[in-house]
Design a protein around this motif. Structure first.
Motif, PDB file in Angstrom:
ATOM      1  N   ASN A 130       0.859  -1.172   0.000  1.00  0.00           N
ATOM      2  CA  ASN A 130       0.000   0.000   0.000  1.00  0.00           C
ATOM      3  C   ASN A 130       0.903   1.233   0.000  1.00  0.00           C
ATOM      4  O   ASN A 130       1.500   1.586   1.025  1.00  0.00           O
ATOM      5  CB  ASN A 130      -0.913   0.000   1.233  1.00  0.00           C
ATOM      6  CG  ASN A 130      -1.954   1.113   1.182  1.00  0.00           C
ATOM      7  OD1 ASN A 130      -1.832   2.059   0.416  1.00  0.00           O
ATOM      8  ND2 ASN A 130      -2.983   0.994   1.996  1.00  0.00           N
ATOM      9  N   THR A 132       0.198   4.321  -0.119  1.00  0.00           N
ATOM     10  CA  THR A 132      -0.313   5.467   0.628  1.00  0.00           C
ATOM     11  C   THR A 132       0.244   5.525   2.042  1.00  0.00           C
ATOM     12  O   THR A 132       0.656   6.585   2.530  1.00  0.00           O
ATOM     13  CB  THR A 132      -1.848   5.444   0.678  1.00  0.00           C
ATOM     14  OG1 THR A 132      -2.352   5.444  -0.659  1.00  0.00           O
ATOM     15  CG2 THR A 132      -2.403   6.638   1.427  1.00  0.00           C
ATOM     16  N   ASN A 133       0.256   4.381   2.725  1.00  0.00           N
ATOM     17  CA  ASN A 133       0.714   4.366   4.121  1.00  0.00           C
ATOM     18  C   ASN A 133       1.949   3.504   4.341  1.00  0.00           C
ATOM     19  O   ASN A 133       2.342   3.270   5.485  1.00  0.00           O
ATOM     20  CB  ASN A 133      -0.420   3.913   5.056  1.00  0.00           C
ATOM     21  CG  ASN A 133      -1.016   2.580   4.626  1.00  0.00           C
ATOM     22  OD1 ASN A 133      -0.386   1.805   3.909  1.00  0.00           O
ATOM     23  ND2 ASN A 133      -2.243   2.308   5.058  1.00  0.00           N
ATOM     24  N   HIS A 134       2.536   3.018   3.261  1.00  0.00           N
ATOM     25  CA  HIS A 134       3.795   2.264   3.317  1.00  0.00           C
ATOM     26  C   HIS A 134       3.649   0.961   4.119  1.00  0.00           C
ATOM     27  O   HIS A 134       4.594   0.524   4.768  1.00  0.00           O
ATOM     28  CB  HIS A 134       4.927   3.109   3.915  1.00  0.00           C
ATOM     29  CG  HIS A 134       5.148   4.400   3.192  1.00  0.00           C
ATOM     30  ND1 HIS A 134       5.943   5.404   3.696  1.00  0.00           N
ATOM     31  CD2 HIS A 134       4.676   4.858   2.005  1.00  0.00           C
ATOM     32  CE1 HIS A 134       5.952   6.429   2.855  1.00  0.00           C
ATOM     33  NE2 HIS A 134       5.183   6.117   1.821  1.00  0.00           N
ATOM     34  N   LEU A 135       2.468   0.348   4.004  1.00  0.00           N
ATOM     35  CA  LEU A 135       2.251  -0.941   4.659  1.00  0.00           C
ATOM     36  C   LEU A 135       2.354  -2.071   3.641  1.00  0.00           C
ATOM     37  O   LEU A 135       1.849  -1.961   2.517  1.00  0.00           O
ATOM     38  CB  LEU A 135       0.878  -0.988   5.334  1.00  0.00           C
ATOM     39  CG  LEU A 135       0.648  -0.041   6.513  1.00  0.00           C
ATOM     40  CD1 LEU A 135      -0.749  -0.238   7.089  1.00  0.00           C
ATOM     41  CD2 LEU A 135       1.709  -0.237   7.602  1.00  0.00           C
ATOM     42  N   ASP A 155       5.014  -2.506   8.692  1.00  0.00           N
ATOM     43  CA  ASP A 155       5.336  -1.095   8.487  1.00  0.00           C
ATOM     44  C   ASP A 155       6.727  -1.036   7.870  1.00  0.00           C
ATOM     45  O   ASP A 155       7.725  -1.363   8.521  1.00  0.00           O
ATOM     46  CB  ASP A 155       5.308  -0.359   9.830  1.00  0.00           C
ATOM     47  CG  ASP A 155       5.553   1.133   9.701  1.00  0.00           C
ATOM     48  OD1 ASP A 155       6.270   1.546   8.770  1.00  0.00           O
ATOM     49  OD2 ASP A 155       5.037   1.895  10.540  1.00  0.00           O
ATOM     50  N   ASP A 157       8.424   1.568   6.856  1.00  0.00           N
ATOM     51  CA  ASP A 157       9.260   2.699   7.283  1.00  0.00           C
ATOM     52  C   ASP A 157      10.154   2.304   8.450  1.00  0.00           C
ATOM     53  O   ASP A 157      11.347   2.641   8.476  1.00  0.00           O
ATOM     54  CB  ASP A 157       8.379   3.885   7.680  1.00  0.00           C
ATOM     55  CG  ASP A 157       7.691   4.528   6.486  1.00  0.00           C
ATOM     56  OD1 ASP A 157       8.219   4.406   5.363  1.00  0.00           O
ATOM     57  OD2 ASP A 157       6.618   5.132   6.673  1.00  0.00           O
ATOM     58  N   GLN A 181      -8.416   1.556  -0.895  1.00  0.00           N
ATOM     59  CA  GLN A 181      -7.301   0.922  -0.193  1.00  0.00           C
ATOM     60  C   GLN A 181      -7.696  -0.398   0.473  1.00  0.00           C
ATOM     61  O   GLN A 181      -7.004  -0.884   1.367  1.00  0.00           O
ATOM     62  CB  GLN A 181      -6.683   1.873   0.841  1.00  0.00           C
ATOM     63  CG  GLN A 181      -6.052   3.097   0.211  1.00  0.00           C
ATOM     64  CD  GLN A 181      -5.376   3.992   1.219  1.00  0.00           C
ATOM     65  OE1 GLN A 181      -4.723   3.527   2.144  1.00  0.00           O
ATOM     66  NE2 GLN A 181      -5.537   5.293   1.054  1.00  0.00           N
ATOM     67  N   ALA A 199      -5.587   0.038   6.179  1.00  0.00           N
ATOM     68  CA  ALA A 199      -4.791   0.473   7.322  1.00  0.00           C
ATOM     69  C   ALA A 199      -4.254  -0.705   8.112  1.00  0.00           C
ATOM     70  O   ALA A 199      -3.464  -0.538   9.049  1.00  0.00           O
ATOM     71  CB  ALA A 199      -5.623   1.369   8.231  1.00  0.00           C
TER      72      ALA A 199
END
Length: 339
Positions: A130, A132-135, A155, A157, A181, A199
């Protein structure tokens, strides 16, 4: 008289040739991989670096191929069974899900070197990222109580396991709807599709398939909000309404489907079947799929990668005995103005 008949025969033959429809795929190049044996699983691509990453599962390696030269520039060895691959261009990072070692591995640098790993459970498999949220969502587990089936949410990041979301049985292919998403996951042994929120908090719902099972690959049409699911029992391709899971269409495919891609520019679907073929379908509407033909490949050539910006389909052909593995590269652009 014989001359007239001969000329007529040539004319008819030429007319028949002209009338023939364009093939659904055209073999453009074959990349030989000397010394690489066994089957492939998934692929990823570095567009800026013009490199293809191939999970050579049977060879216990990931092959990094320079597409400009058609040569292997690096072999990442010491792996068990590499399955899923994800390349994140913004961080120049390759993620590898290893089913035997039960790990998610991260590689960075030039050449690529191991930069960390996260312990998962057996059969770590397909992944989807994803942006958008780097998952990163990774399917794994399912062999028993010690390794329950779940989807890991990582995650990227901080490179840590955020959570594990339980599912009914081993997850196969995963796909994302970039608009909502939502994450779609094929749960093959349970004949269902699980839907997770992007998410990574929970599995929102699941859709039970009717009259079809062993749903391994899937693909998503974001424009028309249709989820395509290929099943092995029987060998069929299903079109599902992405809002409700309702079946919209069903067509037969080759046996052993293991990869599936939707071509949004041509409105076409490519089903990669382990029996040795690529089935190509035109999406004439949400409820109508028309076969454009079958392209023979090789027995065991069950996975591929479609790259829309290149109009190319990379198909992994396994190596056996004295024959090394190879990557067959097909052009899809010719069909866009054709049939």
């Amino acid at each position: 008289m014989k001359l007239i008949l001969l000329v007529l025969g040539i004319s008819l033959s030429s007319g028949s040739a002209i009338a023939q429809p364009a093939p659904p795929l055209v073999l453009q190049q074959t990349v030989k991989l000397p010394g690489v044996t066994g089957k492939f699983d998934h692929f990823a691509i570095d567009l800026k670096g013009n490199r293809l990453f191939a999970a050579a599962t049977g060879n216990h390696s990931v092959e990094v191929i320079d597409l400009a030269t058609g040569k292997v520039e690096q072999t990442i060895s010491g792996l068990g069974k590499p399955h899923g691959l994800v390349w994140v261009a913004s961080t120049h990072t390759l993620y590898v899900a290893d089913g035997t070692l039960a790990e998610l591995k991260r590689y960075q640098g030039s050449p690529l070197e191991l930069a960390g790993s996260i312990k998962l459970s057996d059969d770590a498999d397909d992944m989807v990222y994803n942006e958008t949220n780097h998952l990163l969502f990774v399917g794994h587990g399912g062999s028993g109580a010690a390794a329950p089936p779940s989807i890991a949410v990582v995650d990227t990041d901080s490179f840590h396991l955020k959570t594990d979301i339980a599912v009914a049985s081993h997850p196969e292919a995963l796909e994302i709807d970039p608009q909502s998403q939502r994450i779609f996951a094929n749960i093959a042994d349970s004949s269902e599709v699980s839907i997770l929120d992007g998410a990574g908090n929970t599995a929102n719902s699941k859709w039970r398939l009717a009259g079809a099972s062993h749903n391994v690959p899937l693909a998503f049409d974001a424009e028309d909000q249709v989820l395509y699911v290929a099943c092995r029992t029987p060998a069929v391709l299903l079109a599902l309404d992405a809002a409700t899971g309702k079946e919209l269409a069903r067509v037969s495919t080759g046996e052993g489907a293991d990869d599936l891609f939707y071509d949004s520019s041509a409105h076409r679907i490519y089903v990669i079947a382990g029996a040795g073929e690529v089935d190509v379908f035109q999406t004439e509407s949400k409820t109508k799929l028309r076969s454009l033909g079958v392209v023979p490949t090789a027995t065991g050539a069950k996975t591929a990668l479609f790259v829309p910006s290149q109009s190319l389909l990379y198909v992994g052909v396994p190596g056996a005995g004295s024959k090394s593995a190879e990557i067959d590269i097909y052009s899809t652009s010719i069909v866009q103005g054709g049939n």
